[in-house]
Design a protein around this motif. Structure first.
Motif, short mmCIF file in Angstrom:
data_model
loop_
_atom_site.label_atom_id
_atom_site.label_comp_id
_atom_site.label_asym_id
_atom_site.label_seq_id
_atom_site.Cartn_x
_atom_site.Cartn_y
_atom_site.Cartn_z
N THR A 21 0.96 -1.17 -0.06
CA THR A 21 0.09 -0.04 -0.03
C THR A 21 0.76 1.18 0.08
O THR A 21 0.51 2.36 -0.46
N LYS A 22 2.11 1.07 0.26
CA LYS A 22 3.04 2.28 0.42
C LYS A 22 3.50 2.32 -1.01
O LYS A 22 3.83 1.39 -1.66
N PRO A 23 3.76 3.79 -1.50
CA PRO A 23 4.33 4.07 -2.67
C PRO A 23 5.88 3.35 -2.88
O PRO A 23 6.45 3.63 -1.84
N ASN A 24 6.02 2.97 -3.87
CA ASN A 24 7.22 2.31 -4.08
C ASN A 24 7.77 2.34 -5.78
O ASN A 24 6.58 2.24 -6.49
N THR A 25 9.02 2.31 -6.00
CA THR A 25 9.55 2.24 -7.34
C THR A 25 8.99 0.88 -8.23
O THR A 25 8.84 1.16 -9.24
N ILE A 26 8.70 0.01 -7.38
CA ILE A 26 8.34 -1.45 -8.16
C ILE A 26 6.96 -1.17 -8.84
O ILE A 26 6.90 -1.77 -9.98
N LYS A 27 6.02 -0.38 -8.23
CA LYS A 27 4.86 -0.12 -8.92
C LYS A 27 4.67 0.29 -10.31
O LYS A 27 4.31 -0.01 -11.22
N ASN A 28 5.83 1.27 -10.47
CA ASN A 28 6.16 1.73 -11.95
C ASN A 28 6.76 0.93 -12.75
O ASN A 28 6.75 0.86 -14.02
N ALA A 29 7.95 0.28 -12.01
CA ALA A 29 8.82 -0.46 -12.98
C ALA A 29 8.33 -1.97 -13.27
O ALA A 29 8.68 -2.38 -14.40
N LEU A 30 7.44 -2.40 -12.60
CA LEU A 30 7.01 -3.69 -12.89
C LEU A 30 5.79 -3.80 -14.22
O LEU A 30 4.82 -3.75 -13.61
#
Length: 187
Positions: A104-113
């Motif tokens: 639920t926390k923002p992280n870079t994997i969310k955009n990269a995956l």
């Protein structure tokens, strides 16, 4: 450090947490080693590839972001890994990615995956579920597939079929994890 030098260094990696962590930090402190580590990992018939997988798993457990620039290479080639000692870390890394993606926390994997990477992960996890793998890769794959099932409607029904079909033939570890996943799916 050249690929050959890294290959030689990996001879010193063993099952101890201390050694795996030491080499994971070596790679984290020298990110230019990651492509070389992956090259060694994907020499899939070489026993040293297992040690590269162990180091990569520990690197990812410390900071998954180091794998982001290499997601295409990693997800394209992970299905070739077949030695038991290397399959487990690959499955664990897939679970790390799924957990990060659905965190639920923002992280870079969310955009990269990207979707194509997700689909490759889903594919390899289903392969682990239906192949004669040990319990650990199956357990990590169950959880990964459960998580990705939030965005892919077809995953949960397929996962239920596999879990129910294989339940009686599998180990107690498999059964325990399968019960957890099935309980979550039936809510």
């Amino acid at each position: 450090m050249t690929t050959d030098q890294l290959y030689s260094e990996l001879n010193y990696v063993n099952h101890s947490r201390e050694k795996r962590l030491y080499y994971a930090h070596l790679v984290i402190n020298n990110p230019d080693l990651i492509p070389k580590l992956l090259e060694i990992l994907f020499k899939v018939d070489d026993k040293i590839s297992c040690r590269a997988a162990w180091v990569l798993e520990f690197m990812c457990s410390e900071n998954l972001n180091y794998l982001i620039p290499h997601l295409d290479d990693f997800t394209k080639n992970m299905h070739n890994v077949h030695l038991d000692s290397a399959v487990r870390p690959i499955a664990k890394i897939c679970e790390y990615m799924a957990k990060a993606y659905y965190n639920t926390k923002p992280n870079t994997i969310k955009n990269a995956l990207k979707r194509e990477y997700q689909e490759r992960i889903i594919s390899v996890c289903f392969d682990y579920m239906i192949r004669d793998e040990k319990i650990a890769p199956k357990a990590y794959s169950m959880n990964t597939l459960y998580l990705f099932g939030a965005d892919y409607d077809w995953i949960h029904p397929e996962l239920v079929l596999i879990l129910e079909r294989d339940f009686q033939m599998q180990s107690s570890g498999f059964k325990a994890r399968a019960k957890q996943i099935l309980r979550k799916l039936k809510k």
